[in-house]
Write an enzyme that holds these catalytic residues in place. Structure first.
Site, PDB file in Angstrom:
ATOM      1  N   CYS A 104      -2.348   6.704   4.456  1.00 60.13           N
ATOM      2  CA  CYS A 104      -2.482   6.640   2.998  1.00 60.13           C
ATOM      3  C   CYS A 104      -1.677   7.720   2.285  1.00 60.13           C
ATOM      4  O   CYS A 104      -0.959   7.445   1.322  1.00 60.13           O
ATOM      5  CB  CYS A 104      -3.953   6.704   2.589  1.00 60.13           C
ATOM      6  SG  CYS A 104      -4.795   8.260   2.908  1.00 60.13           S
ATOM      7  N   HIS A 158      -9.316   9.367   1.401  1.00 56.31           N
ATOM      8  CA  HIS A 158      -8.367   8.272   1.218  1.00 56.31           C
ATOM      9  C   HIS A 158      -7.792   8.340  -0.196  1.00 56.31           C
ATOM     10  O   HIS A 158      -8.418   8.903  -1.099  1.00 56.31           O
ATOM     11  CB  HIS A 158      -9.055   6.931   1.451  1.00 56.31           C
ATOM     12  CG  HIS A 158      -8.106   5.768   1.497  1.00 56.31           C
ATOM     13  ND1 HIS A 158      -7.044   5.704   2.364  1.00 56.31           N
ATOM     14  CD2 HIS A 158      -8.056   4.616   0.769  1.00 56.31           C
ATOM     15  CE1 HIS A 158      -6.382   4.572   2.195  1.00 56.31           C
ATOM     16  NE2 HIS A 158      -6.969   3.894   1.212  1.00 56.31           N
ATOM     17  N   HIS A 170      -2.199   0.807  -1.591  1.00 53.73           N
ATOM     18  CA  HIS A 170      -2.450   1.887  -0.629  1.00 53.73           C
ATOM     19  C   HIS A 170      -2.146   1.393   0.777  1.00 53.73           C
ATOM     20  O   HIS A 170      -2.020   0.181   1.009  1.00 53.73           O
ATOM     21  CB  HIS A 170      -3.907   2.357  -0.714  1.00 53.73           C
ATOM     22  CG  HIS A 170      -4.921   1.284  -0.426  1.00 53.73           C
ATOM     23  ND1 HIS A 170      -6.062   1.500   0.314  1.00 53.73           N
ATOM     24  CD2 HIS A 170      -4.983  -0.040  -0.771  1.00 53.73           C
ATOM     25  CE1 HIS A 170      -6.782   0.394   0.396  1.00 53.73           C
ATOM     26  NE2 HIS A 170      -6.147  -0.558  -0.256  1.00 53.73           N
TER      27      HIS A 170
END
Length: 212
Positions: A104, A158, A170
């Site tokens: 990410c 994240h 993402h």
């Protein structure tokens, strides 16, 4: 509220095919009309890289979060167009290139360096601490960074980039197909959302000149 970049999302997504398998849990296939949720996977926590110079003044930062017209739409469009072209790129823990795959933070760092000349910290734990304006959930603009706690401990694990129209892009996980689009309105992401920051306010002046 329909964001400026949102109309480009369906058009761009018809040109790319999101992968369907992945490493994190519940969600289903990649973006196919309405975004879908999934569980979390481990995210990279590597050493940070200092942000480049050229940050705006305190007054300029304040203007970005006041009731002013958004000042960075072209730069955001460039980042997001590039990001959408990578939908389906595989997830790889510690990855930071289209060839090797992305995690990410590697995905975000790659796009911001390529399109905005901005070197962001390598890990989500350090990325969330950048000296950029905080953005309220209902004031998000395309290009803003969105952060989540996917491990249930209240700590960031994240991150993604806001697209507009309550959607974000993402690099999710192996099981969910790597780079994909999901909705902030999905219950999983709504519950795990922590905060958002306007990292583009830190973009060097040369990047702004390339995208007037």
């Amino acid at each position: 509220m329909l964001q400026r970049f949102a109309p480009l999302v369906p058009l761009a997504l018809t040109l790319v095919l999101a992968a369907c398998a992945g490493q994190v849990a519940p969600p289903q296939a990649g973006y196919q009309g309405a975004p879908r949720t999934h569980s979390a996977a481990p995210w990279a926590q590597d050493d940070a890289t200092p942000a480049e110079t050229g940050e705006p003044t305190a007054q300029e930062l304040a203007e970005l979060t006041d009731d002013q017209p958004y000042q960075l739409p072209q730069l955001a469009d460039s980042i997001l167009s590039h990001g959408l072209s990578l939908v389906g790129t595989r997830y790889r823990f510690g990855g930071s290139s289209a060839k090797s795959g992305f995690d990410c933070s590697g995905f975000i760092g790659y796009l911001f360096k390529e399109e905005a000349g901005l070197q962001l910290p390598r890990s989500t734990r350090e990325m969330i601490n950048i000296d950029a304006p905080l953005v309220e959930r209902d004031e998000l603009e395309p290009g803003d960074l969105v952060f989540f706690s996917t491990n249930g401990r209240g700590r960031v694990s994240h991150a993604g980039i806001y697209l507009g129209d309550d959607q974000f892009i993402h690099s999710a996980s192996r099981r969910s197909g790597g780079v994909r689009v999901d909705s902030l309105d999905d219950r999983y992401w709504r519950r795990s959302f922590i905060e958002a920051k306007r990292a583009l306010a830190m973009a060097p002046s040369e990047a702004l000149e390339r995208h007037p």
